[in-house]
Design a protein around this motif. Structure first.
Motif, PDB file in Angstrom:
ATOM      1  N   GLU A  49      23.028 -70.513  21.890  1.00  0.00           N
ATOM      2  CA  GLU A  49      23.060 -71.659  20.993  1.00  0.00           C
ATOM      3  C   GLU A  49      23.383 -71.262  19.554  1.00  0.00           C
ATOM      4  O   GLU A  49      23.513 -72.121  18.681  1.00  0.00           O
ATOM      5  N   ALA A  50      23.505 -69.956  19.286  1.00  0.00           N
ATOM      6  CA  ALA A  50      23.693 -69.486  17.918  1.00  0.00           C
ATOM      7  C   ALA A  50      25.129 -69.732  17.458  1.00  0.00           C
ATOM      8  O   ALA A  50      26.073 -69.654  18.249  1.00  0.00           O
ATOM      9  N   PRO A  51      25.309 -70.032  16.163  1.00  0.00           N
ATOM     10  CA  PRO A  51      26.668 -70.144  15.622  1.00  0.00           C
ATOM     11  C   PRO A  51      27.407 -68.811  15.734  1.00  0.00           C
ATOM     12  O   PRO A  51      26.800 -67.744  15.663  1.00  0.00           O
ATOM     13  N   VAL A  52      28.697 -68.888  15.906  1.00  0.00           N
ATOM     14  CA  VAL A  52      29.516 -67.691  16.026  1.00  0.00           C
ATOM     15  C   VAL A  52      30.209 -67.439  14.695  1.00  0.00           C
ATOM     16  O   VAL A  52      30.918 -68.311  14.187  1.00  0.00           O
ATOM     17  N   PRO A  53      30.011 -66.263  14.101  1.00  0.00           N
ATOM     18  CA  PRO A  53      30.668 -65.988  12.815  1.00  0.00           C
ATOM     19  C   PRO A  53      32.175 -65.801  12.982  1.00  0.00           C
ATOM     20  O   PRO A  53      32.637 -65.288  14.000  1.00  0.00           O
ATOM     21  N   VAL A  54      32.919 -66.227  11.987  1.00  0.00           N
ATOM     22  CA  VAL A  54      34.361 -65.994  11.981  1.00  0.00           C
ATOM     23  C   VAL A  54      34.590 -64.515  11.693  1.00  0.00           C
ATOM     24  O   VAL A  54      34.141 -64.013  10.663  1.00  0.00           O
ATOM     25  N   PRO A  55      35.269 -63.806  12.568  1.00  0.00           N
ATOM     26  CA  PRO A  55      35.436 -62.361  12.345  1.00  0.00           C
ATOM     27  C   PRO A  55      36.333 -62.081  11.142  1.00  0.00           C
ATOM     28  O   PRO A  55      37.300 -62.792  10.884  1.00  0.00           O
ATOM     29  N   VAL A  56      35.997 -61.047  10.414  1.00  0.00           N
ATOM     30  CA  VAL A  56      36.829 -60.637   9.288  1.00  0.00           C
ATOM     31  C   VAL A  56      38.075 -59.944   9.836  1.00  0.00           C
ATOM     32  O   VAL A  56      38.014 -59.238  10.853  1.00  0.00           O
ATOM     33  N   PRO A  57      39.233 -60.164   9.220  1.00  0.00           N
ATOM     34  CA  PRO A  57      40.451 -59.517   9.715  1.00  0.00           C
ATOM     35  C   PRO A  57      40.350 -57.993   9.612  1.00  0.00           C
ATOM     36  O   PRO A  57      39.887 -57.458   8.603  1.00  0.00           O
ATOM     37  N   THR A  58      40.769 -57.318  10.638  1.00  0.00           N
ATOM     38  CA  THR A  58      40.827 -55.857  10.604  1.00  0.00           C
ATOM     39  C   THR A  58      42.085 -55.432   9.840  1.00  0.00           C
ATOM     40  O   THR A  58      43.018 -56.230   9.664  1.00  0.00           O
ATOM     41  N   PRO A  59      42.131 -54.188   9.380  1.00  0.00           N
ATOM     42  CA  PRO A  59      43.361 -53.714   8.722  1.00  0.00           C
ATOM     43  C   PRO A  59      44.597 -53.883   9.604  1.00  0.00           C
ATOM     44  O   PRO A  59      45.676 -54.214   9.111  1.00  0.00           O
ATOM     45  N   GLU A  60      44.434 -53.672  10.915  1.00  0.00           N
ATOM     46  CA  GLU A  60      45.576 -53.804  11.814  1.00  0.00           C
ATOM     47  C   GLU A  60      46.033 -55.256  11.925  1.00  0.00           C
ATOM     48  O   GLU A  60      47.236 -55.543  11.908  1.00  0.00           O
ATOM     49  N   SER A  61      45.071 -56.203  12.051  1.00  0.00           N
ATOM     50  CA  SER A  61      45.460 -57.615  12.148  1.00  0.00           C
ATOM     51  C   SER A  61      46.058 -58.109  10.835  1.00  0.00           C
ATOM     52  O   SER A  61      46.963 -58.951  10.835  1.00  0.00           O
ATOM     53  N   THR A  62      45.571 -57.591   9.707  1.00  0.00           N
ATOM     54  CA  THR A  62      46.152 -57.958   8.410  1.00  0.00           C
ATOM     55  C   THR A  62      47.587 -57.460   8.303  1.00  0.00           C
ATOM     56  O   THR A  62      48.483 -58.191   7.858  1.00  0.00           O
ATOM     57  N   ARG A  63      47.802 -56.225   8.748  1.00  0.00           N
ATOM     58  CA  ARG A  63      49.153 -55.674   8.731  1.00  0.00           C
ATOM     59  C   ARG A  63      50.068 -56.455   9.687  1.00  0.00           C
ATOM     60  O   ARG A  63      51.233 -56.736   9.357  1.00  0.00           O
ATOM     61  N   HIS A  64      49.531 -56.816  10.840  1.00  0.00           N
ATOM     62  CA  HIS A  64      50.301 -57.607  11.809  1.00  0.00           C
ATOM     63  C   HIS A  64      50.673 -58.960  11.218  1.00  0.00           C
ATOM     64  O   HIS A  64      51.799 -59.457  11.404  1.00  0.00           O
ATOM     65  N   TYR A  65      49.753 -59.573  10.493  1.00  0.00           N
ATOM     66  CA  TYR A  65      49.985 -60.871   9.849  1.00  0.00           C
ATOM     67  C   TYR A  65      51.049 -60.752   8.759  1.00  0.00           C
ATOM     68  O   TYR A  65      51.997 -61.550   8.695  1.00  0.00           O
ATOM     69  N   GLN A  66      50.934 -59.753   7.902  1.00  0.00           N
ATOM     70  CA  GLN A  66      51.865 -59.597   6.787  1.00  0.00           C
ATOM     71  C   GLN A  66      53.265 -59.238   7.271  1.00  0.00           C
ATOM     72  O   GLN A  66      54.260 -59.818   6.813  1.00  0.00           O
ATOM     73  N   THR A  67      53.365 -58.277   8.183  1.00  0.00           N
ATOM     74  CA  THR A  67      54.683 -57.908   8.689  1.00  0.00           C
ATOM     75  C   THR A  67      55.289 -59.024   9.530  1.00  0.00           C
ATOM     76  O   THR A  67      56.511 -59.179   9.581  1.00  0.00           O
ATOM     77  N   GLY A  68      54.420 -59.815  10.176  1.00  0.00           N
ATOM     78  CA  GLY A  68      54.915 -60.966  10.922  1.00  0.00           C
ATOM     79  C   GLY A  68      55.542 -62.005  10.014  1.00  0.00           C
ATOM     80  O   GLY A  68      56.547 -62.638  10.368  1.00  0.00           O
ATOM     81  N   ASN A  69      54.967 -62.198   8.835  1.00  0.00           N
ATOM     82  CA  ASN A  69      55.560 -63.119   7.867  1.00  0.00           C
ATOM     83  C   ASN A  69      56.915 -62.627   7.395  1.00  0.00           C
ATOM     84  O   ASN A  69      57.868 -63.419   7.253  1.00  0.00           O
ATOM     85  N   ILE A  70      57.019 -61.326   7.136  1.00  0.00           N
ATOM     86  CA  ILE A  70      58.307 -60.770   6.717  1.00  0.00           C
ATOM     87  C   ILE A  70      59.339 -60.930   7.823  1.00  0.00           C
ATOM     88  O   ILE A  70      60.494 -61.310   7.578  1.00  0.00           O
ATOM     89  N   LEU A  71      58.924 -60.663   9.065  1.00  0.00           N
ATOM     90  CA  LEU A  71      59.837 -60.818  10.199  1.00  0.00           C
ATOM     91  C   LEU A  71      60.284 -62.268  10.340  1.00  0.00           C
ATOM     92  O   LEU A  71      61.460 -62.542  10.637  1.00  0.00           O
ATOM     93  N   TRP A  72      59.372 -63.204  10.123  1.00  0.00           N
ATOM     94  CA  TRP A  72      59.723 -64.628  10.212  1.00  0.00           C
ATOM     95  C   TRP A  72      60.747 -64.997   9.147  1.00  0.00           C
ATOM     96  O   TRP A  72      61.697 -65.751   9.417  1.00  0.00           O
ATOM     97  N   ILE A  73      60.573 -64.481   7.945  1.00  0.00           N
ATOM     98  CA  ILE A  73      61.526 -64.755   6.866  1.00  0.00           C
ATOM     99  C   ILE A  73      62.902 -64.195   7.233  1.00  0.00           C
ATOM    100  O   ILE A  73      63.928 -64.884   7.101  1.00  0.00           O
ATOM    101  N   VAL A  74      62.939 -62.959   7.701  1.00  0.00           N
ATOM    102  CA  VAL A  74      64.205 -62.335   8.085  1.00  0.00           C
ATOM    103  C   VAL A  74      64.868 -63.129   9.215  1.00  0.00           C
ATOM    104  O   VAL A  74      66.084 -63.397   9.182  1.00  0.00           O
ATOM    105  N   SER A  75      64.085 -63.519  10.216  1.00  0.00           N
ATOM    106  CA  SER A  75      64.628 -64.278  11.344  1.00  0.00           C
ATOM    107  C   SER A  75      65.167 -65.631  10.897  1.00  0.00           C
ATOM    108  O   SER A  75      66.218 -66.081  11.376  1.00  0.00           O
ATOM    109  N   THR A  76      64.442 -66.291   9.983  1.00  0.00           N
ATOM    110  CA  THR A  76      64.891 -67.586   9.488  1.00  0.00           C
ATOM    111  C   THR A  76      66.207 -67.463   8.739  1.00  0.00           C
ATOM    112  O   THR A  76      67.157 -68.230   8.976  1.00  0.00           O
ATOM    113  N   LEU A  77      66.288 -66.502   7.829  1.00  0.00           N
ATOM    114  CA  LEU A  77      67.525 -66.303   7.060  1.00  0.00           C
ATOM    115  C   LEU A  77      68.671 -65.863   7.973  1.00  0.00           C
ATOM    116  O   LEU A  77      69.821 -66.285   7.788  1.00  0.00           O
ATOM    117  N   TRP A  78      68.370 -65.026   8.945  1.00  0.00           N
ATOM    118  CA  TRP A  78      69.393 -64.586   9.895  1.00  0.00           C
ATOM    119  C   TRP A  78      69.914 -65.772  10.706  1.00  0.00           C
ATOM    120  O   TRP A  78      71.110 -65.855  11.017  1.00  0.00           O
TER     121      TRP A  78
END
Length: 446
Positions: A49-78
């Motif tokens: 019944e306990a609330p579940v905390p939102v996990p803090v992003p790991t360095p790997e997930s942060t890197r995945h998020y940031q590089t994913g945004n760059i990839l999305w920009i490149v794909s969009t422009l391409w």
């Protein structure tokens, strides 16, 4: 005006690579706090019944998020650059001339041009496609796919695209010839039955080309899912387990199809990682899509956006033809060489309308989350399920505004976990929004 539009798009794209703001205190749980909480002995009932905390992003997930945004920009422009290159160099007109010499008749000219154009753009897209769908997922440990399977799936997708294009592309081009002023409206009318047909046949004809779909291996779990389907008012439900572990380590389940082809699909990866309560919560979510008619609502919404998009495409393409005909060698929209122009303008319009489509999709997903909670009352399992999506898929739980607007067709996982924790009207004796859809608890005999 075009320069202002380009500047606006560029500004939005740049916004994706700005530094990520730190999560506000109290929104996400620090790893040390989570680890400490897990180390303490907890009563199972209290934990459930306990609330579940939102996990803090790991360095790997942060890197995945940031590089994913760059990839999305490149794909969009391409995606803008490639059709523009083919159009404005005059290569599209030369490709049309070659197709005319080979095909002679109008339909064969159209099919030959489309085939050559598709093969050319697929070849130009190949390096980026290979990196985005094979190299990058392997680098982050999200893929288990062998190169041979990746190549097979790419070739199947290419073949399907060529086949569908050959079957339906003549419709808008014929309408462009017969009705230059109203082609956009007649094309929209013709697209509706095509979209419905594709939604009908995709689960039974298309998806099995890429992966094996079979019955649930865990019969006890299947019985629980069918019982839940009965409670949701879904009779004769089809539940399939798909062998996705040959392609990915990510987790997923989804509802697809309409009418007699509707089905609920679980990847074998999610079955291995989720507890029965978490899986039932996910199934409740997917059943919500069925019961609340989200497939039909989505088709209706997409049709409305398509109508507006085709009208704008009609208006803008006329200006573009007049402005650049000397450069492109294309003077009429009914000329098959106009295809890269239509693709380029459609891509720009899709980019502009993406936040609208994503917002509506997030609304439907939020409704399904609410439905899943109301039918299962499993708040804790709901929170832990979304936490596992964060951990296993390297999903960033608290993305920025631009990411949400342009890239999120589901609510951010941080928001979903918080909703799992806070939504429980039944504990206060209040009715839920969807209780009228629920059947008596006792299921029929299997």
């Amino acid at each position: 005006m075009p320069r202002l539009a380009a500047l606006a798009i560029a500004s939005l794209l740049i916004g994706f690579i700005l530094p990520i703001r730190a999560a506000t205190a109290g929104t996400v749980a620090a790893p040390s706090a989570v680890a400490a909480a897990q180390a303490q002995p907890v009563d199972p009932q209290v934990q459930a019944e306990a609330p579940v905390p939102v996990p803090v992003p790991t360095p790997e997930s942060t890197r995945h998020y940031q590089t994913g945004n760059i990839l999305w920009i490149v794909s969009t422009l391409w995606g803008f650059f490639v059709p523009g290159l083919i159009l404005f160099t005059g290569f599209s007109a030369r490709l049309r001339d070659a197709a005319k010499r080979t095909g002679r008749y109008w339909y064969f000219t159209l099919v030959i041009y489309f085939t050559l154009f598709t093969l050319l753009t697929s070849l130009l897209d190949l390096p980026l496609e290979y990196y985005a769908t094979f190299v990058r997922p392997h680098a982050y440990g999200l893929s288990s796919q062998l190169f041979g399977k990746w190549l097979q799936d790419e070739l199947i997708g290419l073949g399907l695209g060529l086949a569908v294009g050959a079957l339906v592309l003549w419709i808008p081009y014929l309408l462009l010839k017969k009705s230059p002023r109203r082609w956009w409206f007649y094309t929209w009318l013709a697209s509706i039955p095509i979209m419905v047909f594709l939604a009908l046949v995709e689960p039974i004809w298309v998806e099995p080309l890429f992966n094996h779909f079979g019955p649930m291996q865990d019969k006890a779990l299947e019985t629980q899912i069918l019982d839940l389907a009965h409670r949701a008012g879904i009779e004769g439900a089809n539940v399939y387990e798909v062998n996705k572990s040959v392609d990915t380590n990510e987790l997923n389940a989804y509802a697809t199809g309409i009418g007699g082809t509707k089905r609920i699909v679980l990847w074998d990866t999610i079955i291995k990682q989720f507890t029965p309560d978490e899986l039932l919560m996910v199934m409740g979510h997917e059943m919500g899509h069925y019961v609340l008619n989200h497939v039909w609502k989505g088709l209706a919404f997409a049709s409305a956006l398509l109508l507006l998009g085709l009208w704008l495409l009609h208006r803008v393409s006329g200006w573009a033809l007049r402005r650049f005909s000397a450069l492109t060698g294309v003077t009429e929209l009914s000329d098959v060489a106009s295809m890269p122009l239509l693709i380029l303008l459609s891509g720009v319009l899709l980019f502009i309308f993406q936040p609208v489509g994503n917002a509506y999709s997030r609304h439907l997903e939020h409704e399904a989350d609410r439905f899943g909670l109301e039918i299962t009352h499993s708040n804790h399992a709901c929170g832990t399920a979304f936490t596992k999506f964060v951990q296993h898929d390297l999903a960033y739980p608290t993305p920025g505004l631009l990411y949400v607007l342009w890239r999120s067709d589901h609510p951010p996982l941080g928001e979903r976990i918080q909703f799992c924790n806070s939504y429980h009207p039944w504990t206060e004796g209040k009715p839920g929004e969807y209780e009228q859809y629920f059947q008596p608890v006792n299921p029929p005999a299997h």
